[in-house]
Scaffold this motif. Structure first.
Motif, PDB file in Angstrom:
ATOM      1  N   TRP A   1       0.832  -1.209   0.000  1.00  0.00           N
ATOM      2  CA  TRP A   1       0.000   0.000   0.000  1.00  0.00           C
ATOM      3  C   TRP A   1       0.864   1.255   0.000  1.00  0.00           C
ATOM      4  CZ3 TRP A   1      -4.295   1.767  -1.509  1.00  0.00           C
ATOM      5  CH2 TRP A   1      -4.777   2.984  -1.041  1.00  0.00           C
ATOM      6  N   HIS A   2       1.911   1.293   0.822  1.00  0.00           N
ATOM      7  CA  HIS A   2       2.781   2.466   0.864  1.00  0.00           C
ATOM      8  C   HIS A   2       3.494   2.665  -0.473  1.00  0.00           C
ATOM      9  CE1 HIS A   2       3.018   2.164   5.532  1.00  0.00           C
ATOM     10  NE2 HIS A   2       1.906   2.752   5.104  1.00  0.00           N
ATOM     11  N   GLY A   3       3.821   1.584  -1.170  1.00  0.00           N
ATOM     12  CA  GLY A   3       4.418   1.709  -2.496  1.00  0.00           C
ATOM     13  C   GLY A   3       3.434   2.249  -3.519  1.00  0.00           C
TER      14      GLY A   3
ATOM     15  N   GLY B   1       4.748  -2.379  -5.032  1.00  0.00           N
ATOM     16  CA  GLY B   1       3.820  -1.262  -5.185  1.00  0.00           C
ATOM     17  C   GLY B   1       4.395  -0.133  -6.013  1.00  0.00           C
ATOM     18  N   VAL B   2       5.641   0.232  -5.746  1.00  0.00           N
ATOM     19  CA  VAL B   2       6.281   1.308  -6.510  1.00  0.00           C
ATOM     20  C   VAL B   2       6.431   0.907  -7.969  1.00  0.00           C
ATOM     21  CG1 VAL B   2       8.461   2.554  -6.814  1.00  0.00           C
ATOM     22  CG2 VAL B   2       7.477   2.342  -4.549  1.00  0.00           C
ATOM     23  N   SER B   3       6.866  -0.321  -8.206  1.00  0.00           N
ATOM     24  CA  SER B   3       7.053  -0.746  -9.601  1.00  0.00           C
ATOM     25  C   SER B   3       5.718  -0.837 -10.331  1.00  0.00           C
ATOM     26  CB  SER B   3       7.801  -2.076  -9.664  1.00  0.00           C
ATOM     27  OG  SER B   3       7.044  -3.105  -9.080  1.00  0.00           O
ATOM     28  N   THR B   4       4.650  -1.197  -9.636  1.00  0.00           N
ATOM     29  CA  THR B   4       3.335  -1.241 -10.260  1.00  0.00           C
ATOM     30  C   THR B   4       2.882   0.147 -10.681  1.00  0.00           C
ATOM     31  OG1 THR B   4       2.709  -3.176  -8.968  1.00  0.00           O
ATOM     32  CG2 THR B   4       0.922  -1.872  -9.902  1.00  0.00           C
ATOM     33  N   VAL B   5       3.055   1.119  -9.800  1.00  0.00           N
ATOM     34  CA  VAL B   5       2.622   2.490 -10.102  1.00  0.00           C
ATOM     35  C   VAL B   5       3.400   3.056 -11.281  1.00  0.00           C
ATOM     36  CG1 VAL B   5       2.654   4.854  -9.229  1.00  0.00           C
ATOM     37  CG2 VAL B   5       1.814   3.027  -7.794  1.00  0.00           C
ATOM     38  N   PHE B   6       4.705   2.919 -11.254  1.00  0.00           N
ATOM     39  CA  PHE B   6       5.509   3.576 -12.275  1.00  0.00           C
ATOM     40  C   PHE B   6       5.600   2.790 -13.580  1.00  0.00           C
ATOM     41  CE2 PHE B   6       7.003   5.788  -8.444  1.00  0.00           C
ATOM     42  CZ  PHE B   6       6.681   7.068  -8.848  1.00  0.00           C
TER      43      PHE B   6
END
Length: 124
Positions: free
Chosen positions: A55-57, A92-97
Motif C-alpha cells: 500500500w505504501h508503495g 507497489g512502486v514498480s506497479t505504479v511507475f
C-alpha cells in the motif's frame, strides 16, 4: 474559459464535484501514508508487513508530494516488519511507475495504426 467576471454559479457542478473528489482522494491517501516511525516498544506483530509495504508503495507518488510540506508523513515506514515490507513496497512502486510507462507505448501504437512485431527493426 472562465474569466474573472464570470459568476461562481456559472462554474459547472461537475467541475466542483471533480475538485471535491480529488481533494477527498488526496486526504484519504494521506491518512494511510507511512508515519515517521517514532513508535518504540512495538511488538513484531504490530509492525507493518507485506500488505502495508504494498500500500505504501502504491501511494508513494502522493505521499512524496505531501512529505514535501510536512514532517509527519514519510514515504517509507522505517520501523517495519523487515524483508516482506520491502518486497511489498518495491512491488507497489514498480506497479505504479510501470503502468504509466506502458500506457504511452500502447497509445502510440494505437495512434499509428500499426504494431511492430517482436524482433523487427525499429522504424525510422
Amino acid at each position: 474559459m472562465i474569466s474573472p467576471t464570470t459568476p461562481a454559479a456559472a462554474v459547472g457542478p461537475r467541475l466542483r464535484a471533480g475538485a471535491l473528489a480529488g481533494v477527498a482522494i488526496v486526504l484519504v491517501l494521506a491518512g494511510c501514508a507511512a508515519g515517521p516511525g517514532l513508535a518504540s516498544g512495538a511488538d513484531a506483530a504490530a509492525l507493518p508487513g507485506f500488505w502495508h509495504g504494498l500500500w505504501h508503495g502504491l501511494i508513494s507518488p502522493v505521499t512524496f508530494i505531501i512529505s514535501l510540506f510536512t514532517d509527519s508523513v514519510s514515504i517509507y515506514e522505517v520501523r517495519n516488519g523487515g524483508n516482506w515490507y520491502d518486497a511489498g513496497f518495491m512491488l507497489g512502486v514498480s506497479t505504479v511507475f510501470s503502468t504509466g510507462a506502458r500506457s504511452g507505448v500502447k497509445a502510440q501504437h494505437r495512434r499509428s495504426g500499426r504494431r511492430r512485431s517482436p524482433g523487427s527493426p525499429a522504424a525510422t
